[in-house]
Design a protein around this motif. Structure first.
Motif, mmCIF file in Angstrom:
data_model
loop_
_atom_site.group_PDB
_atom_site.id
_atom_site.type_symbol
_atom_site.label_atom_id
_atom_site.label_comp_id
_atom_site.label_asym_id
_atom_site.label_seq_id
_atom_site.Cartn_x
_atom_site.Cartn_y
_atom_site.Cartn_z
ATOM 1 N N ALA A 71 0.768 -1.029 0.048
ATOM 2 C CA ALA A 71 -0.122 -0.178 -0.004
ATOM 3 C C ALA A 71 0.790 1.264 0.019
ATOM 4 C CB ALA A 71 -0.904 -0.029 1.352
ATOM 5 N N ARG A 72 1.997 1.095 0.619
ATOM 6 C CA ARG A 72 2.765 2.595 0.597
ATOM 7 C C ARG A 72 3.426 2.825 -0.454
ATOM 8 N NH1 ARG A 72 7.920 3.317 4.803
ATOM 9 N NH2 ARG A 72 8.547 5.386 3.924
ATOM 10 N N PHE A 73 3.882 1.827 -1.241
ATOM 11 C CA PHE A 73 4.651 1.884 -2.551
ATOM 12 C C PHE A 73 3.778 1.797 -3.732
ATOM 13 C CE2 PHE A 73 7.953 1.036 0.653
ATOM 14 C CZ PHE A 73 8.703 2.050 0.848
ATOM 15 N N SER A 74 2.644 1.533 -3.525
ATOM 16 C CA SER A 74 1.581 1.453 -4.685
ATOM 17 C C SER A 74 1.736 0.294 -5.578
ATOM 18 C CB SER A 74 1.912 2.707 -5.645
ATOM 19 O OG SER A 74 1.651 4.058 -4.965
ATOM 20 N N GLY A 75 2.082 -0.899 -4.773
ATOM 21 C CA GLY A 75 2.043 -2.234 -5.395
ATOM 22 C C GLY A 75 3.337 -2.586 -5.953
ATOM 23 N N LEU A 76 3.389 -3.692 -6.537
ATOM 24 C CA LEU A 76 4.477 -4.363 -6.941
ATOM 25 C C LEU A 76 5.396 -3.415 -7.939
ATOM 26 C CD1 LEU A 76 3.431 -7.961 -7.929
ATOM 27 C CD2 LEU A 76 4.822 -7.165 -5.840
ATOM 28 N N GLU A 77 4.491 -2.499 -8.763
ATOM 29 C CA GLU A 77 5.349 -1.832 -9.605
ATOM 30 C C GLU A 77 6.318 -0.507 -8.829
ATOM 31 O OE1 GLU A 77 2.082 -2.353 -9.570
ATOM 32 O OE2 GLU A 77 1.796 -3.172 -11.561
ATOM 33 N N GLY A 78 5.725 -0.323 -7.709
ATOM 34 C CA GLY A 78 6.630 0.918 -6.766
ATOM 35 C C GLY A 78 7.708 0.168 -6.232
ATOM 36 N N LEU A 79 7.227 -0.922 -5.631
ATOM 37 C CA LEU A 79 8.400 -1.684 -4.937
ATOM 38 C C LEU A 79 9.669 -2.064 -6.012
ATOM 39 C CD1 LEU A 79 6.710 -4.363 -2.918
ATOM 40 C CD2 LEU A 79 7.831 -2.284 -2.218
ATOM 41 N N SER A 80 9.041 -2.398 -7.311
ATOM 42 C CA SER A 80 10.424 -2.557 -8.239
ATOM 43 C C SER A 80 11.346 -1.539 -8.598
ATOM 44 C CB SER A 80 9.720 -3.313 -9.563
ATOM 45 O OG SER A 80 8.901 -2.192 -10.284
ATOM 46 N N LEU A 95 17.572 -4.166 6.228
ATOM 47 C CA LEU A 95 18.294 -4.500 4.974
ATOM 48 C C LEU A 95 18.182 -5.721 4.438
ATOM 49 C CD1 LEU A 95 20.094 -2.709 2.886
ATOM 50 C CD2 LEU A 95 22.074 -3.121 4.306
ATOM 51 N N VAL A 96 18.357 -6.787 5.375
ATOM 52 C CA VAL A 96 18.186 -8.204 4.875
ATOM 53 C C VAL A 96 16.978 -8.435 4.117
ATOM 54 C CG1 VAL A 96 18.154 -10.584 5.716
ATOM 55 C CG2 VAL A 96 19.755 -8.768 6.741
ATOM 56 N N LYS A 97 15.886 -8.058 4.802
ATOM 57 C CA LYS A 97 14.617 -8.313 4.174
ATOM 58 C C LYS A 97 14.592 -7.721 2.871
ATOM 59 C CE LYS A 97 12.188 -9.675 8.154
ATOM 60 N NZ LYS A 97 10.777 -9.544 9.168
ATOM 61 N N ALA A 98 14.912 -6.372 2.921
ATOM 62 C CA ALA A 98 14.880 -5.431 1.981
ATOM 63 C C ALA A 98 15.769 -5.974 0.741
ATOM 64 C CB ALA A 98 15.457 -4.069 2.208
ATOM 65 N N LEU A 99 16.771 -6.748 0.876
ATOM 66 C CA LEU A 99 17.468 -7.245 -0.177
ATOM 67 C C LEU A 99 16.827 -8.558 -0.488
ATOM 68 C CD1 LEU A 99 21.226 -7.316 1.333
ATOM 69 C CD2 LEU A 99 20.361 -6.314 -0.923
ATOM 70 N N ARG A 100 16.166 -9.330 0.156
ATOM 71 C CA ARG A 100 15.046 -10.322 -0.231
ATOM 72 C C ARG A 100 14.213 -9.880 -1.178
ATOM 73 N NH1 ARG A 100 13.610 -12.987 5.419
ATOM 74 N NH2 ARG A 100 15.742 -13.970 6.118
ATOM 75 N N ILE A 101 13.418 -8.824 -0.946
ATOM 76 C CA ILE A 101 12.462 -8.427 -1.820
ATOM 77 C C ILE A 101 13.058 -7.938 -3.220
ATOM 78 C CG2 ILE A 101 10.858 -6.372 -2.180
ATOM 79 C CD1 ILE A 101 10.579 -6.202 1.054
ATOM 80 N N ALA A 103 16.028 -8.700 -4.355
ATOM 81 C CA ALA A 103 16.459 -10.005 -5.451
ATOM 82 C C ALA A 103 15.167 -10.903 -5.909
ATOM 83 C CB ALA A 103 17.147 -10.942 -4.523
ATOM 84 N N SER A 104 14.023 -10.682 -4.933
ATOM 85 C CA SER A 104 12.664 -11.574 -5.612
ATOM 86 C C SER A 104 12.428 -10.818 -6.984
ATOM 87 C CB SER A 104 11.802 -11.663 -4.784
ATOM 88 O OG SER A 104 12.379 -12.423 -3.549
ATOM 89 N N LEU A 105 12.315 -9.683 -6.970
ATOM 90 C CA LEU A 105 11.660 -8.724 -7.936
ATOM 91 C C LEU A 105 12.568 -8.699 -9.114
ATOM 92 C CD1 LEU A 105 10.577 -5.654 -6.025
ATOM 93 C CD2 LEU A 105 9.117 -7.193 -7.319
ATOM 94 N N GLU A 106 14.166 -8.976 -8.867
ATOM 95 C CA GLU A 106 14.772 -8.914 -9.884
ATOM 96 C C GLU A 106 14.922 -10.232 -10.649
ATOM 97 O OE1 GLU A 106 17.749 -8.180 -12.678
ATOM 98 O OE2 GLU A 106 16.482 -6.826 -11.317
ATOM 99 N N LEU A 107 14.628 -11.325 -9.932
ATOM 100 C CA LEU A 107 14.546 -12.816 -10.470
ATOM 101 C C LEU A 107 13.105 -12.914 -11.226
ATOM 102 C CD1 LEU A 107 15.063 -15.004 -7.430
ATOM 103 C CD2 LEU A 107 16.482 -14.937 -9.654
ATOM 104 N N GLY A 108 12.106 -12.059 -10.878
ATOM 105 C CA GLY A 108 10.857 -12.205 -11.755
ATOM 106 C C GLY A 108 11.122 -11.275 -13.076
ATOM 107 N N ARG A 109 11.884 -10.180 -12.877
ATOM 108 C CA ARG A 109 12.003 -9.461 -14.019
ATOM 109 C C ARG A 109 12.947 -10.151 -15.087
ATOM 110 N NH1 ARG A 109 14.421 -5.482 -11.599
ATOM 111 N NH2 ARG A 109 12.753 -4.252 -11.455
ATOM 112 N N ARG A 110 14.035 -11.011 -14.492
ATOM 113 C CA ARG A 110 14.916 -11.659 -15.542
ATOM 114 C C ARG A 110 14.009 -12.755 -16.216
ATOM 115 N NH1 ARG A 110 20.658 -12.383 -12.312
ATOM 116 N NH2 ARG A 110 21.064 -10.019 -12.053
ATOM 117 N N ALA A 111 13.150 -13.452 -15.447
ATOM 118 C CA ALA A 111 12.425 -14.567 -15.923
ATOM 119 C C ALA A 111 11.383 -14.088 -16.960
ATOM 120 C CB ALA A 111 11.508 -15.406 -14.770
#
Length: 262
Positions: A71-80, A95-101, A103-111
């Motif tokens: 909600a704060r960042f307007s969805g996945l598009e904002g997070l990415s 920072l650890v959880k932020a890195l997980r997020i 990395a997950s978004l980058e994997l989705g982008r690459r896929a």
């Protein structure tokens, strides 16, 4: 008369915009459990993000933390669009959880990028030999690879299925077809090298080719070629030689056929 009935919502529900998050309510399984039972594709964005985060905050379930983050960042598009340091500023992330997020978004982008990227077409034995020469040409031992093709002869994947010594390697037709099925292949090409320098197919190569072709016909994944490479760049194609076909391989070829050392 309207079929809809209106009902007043409790004020406590109106105060919490995430109160209808299923996994945050009593009696509902968490996102990890539902992912395993119903499939990962059945989860919403908040539950997927909750799995990435792993844990929430004291008194606040991880699904609510994930929903608040979206909600704060307007969805996945904002997070990415944010890097790890910007994400880490959200309360309870770090920072650890932020890195997980990130990395997950980058994997989705690459896929996604790789899924829409045009696949290199494979239309001739020469194109297969050229693609594999750099991988197999310099080797001093035999390897066998399965090239999986889509319905337009685009390359879906390439997997090594066997490795041996100077004079041969052992592999079953079942191993070969398992690799093709794993790539959802519409057809396949076999490739292996002859470090000895002679690209001519051996009798054992022909037997294995016929066994794979027979088994492939049964399961609807035809073998279109078997290319044999020599270290000097020369190659033989069993398709070009007119030797590809189910032949007289036994019905249980997928289970029993094996390419032995000559």
């Amino acid at each position: 008369m309207s079929l809809w009935k209106s009902a007043a919502l409790p004020s406590s529900h109106l105060l919490d915009p995430y109160a209808d998050e299923p996994s945050a309510l009593p009696g509902f399984a968490g996102p990890r459990e539902r992912a395993l039972e119903e499939g990962i594709w059945s989860l919403g964005d908040a539950d997927l993000l909750a799995i990435v985060l792993g844990t929430g905050l004291a008194g606040r379930p991880v699904t609510l933390v994930a929903a608040a983050l979206l909600a704060r960042f307007s969805g996945l598009e904002g997070l990415s669009r944010l890097g790890p340091h910007a994400l880490a500023e959200h309360p309870g992330l770090g920072l650890v959880k932020a890195l997980r997020i990130a990395a997950s978004l980058e994997l989705g982008r690459r896929a996604f990028e790789r899924a829409v990227r045009p696949r290199p077409p494979v239309r001739t034995s020469a194109s297969i030999a050229a693609w594999c020469a750099a991988h197999l040409g310099p080797l001093e031992h035999e390897q066998m690879w399965v090239i999986s093709l889509d319905g337009r002869n685009g390359m879906r994947g390439a997997r090594r299925v066997a490795q041996g010594g100077l004079h041969g390697c052992s592999v079953t037709a079942k191993d070969i077809l398992r690799a093709a099925i794993a790539d959802a292949a519409s057809a396949l090409v076999l490739v292996h090298n002859h470090p000895s320098g002679d690209s001519a197919p051996s009798p054992e190569d022909v037997i294995m080719t016929n066994a794979v072709a027979a088994a492939g016909e049964v399961i609807g994944v035809p073998l279109v070629d078997h290319v044999i490479l020599a270290p000097d760049g020369h190659y033989s194609s069993l398709h070009d030689l007119g030797m590809i076909g189910p032949g007289d391989a036994p019905p249980d070829a997928a289970d029993a056929a094996e390419r032995p050392r000559p």
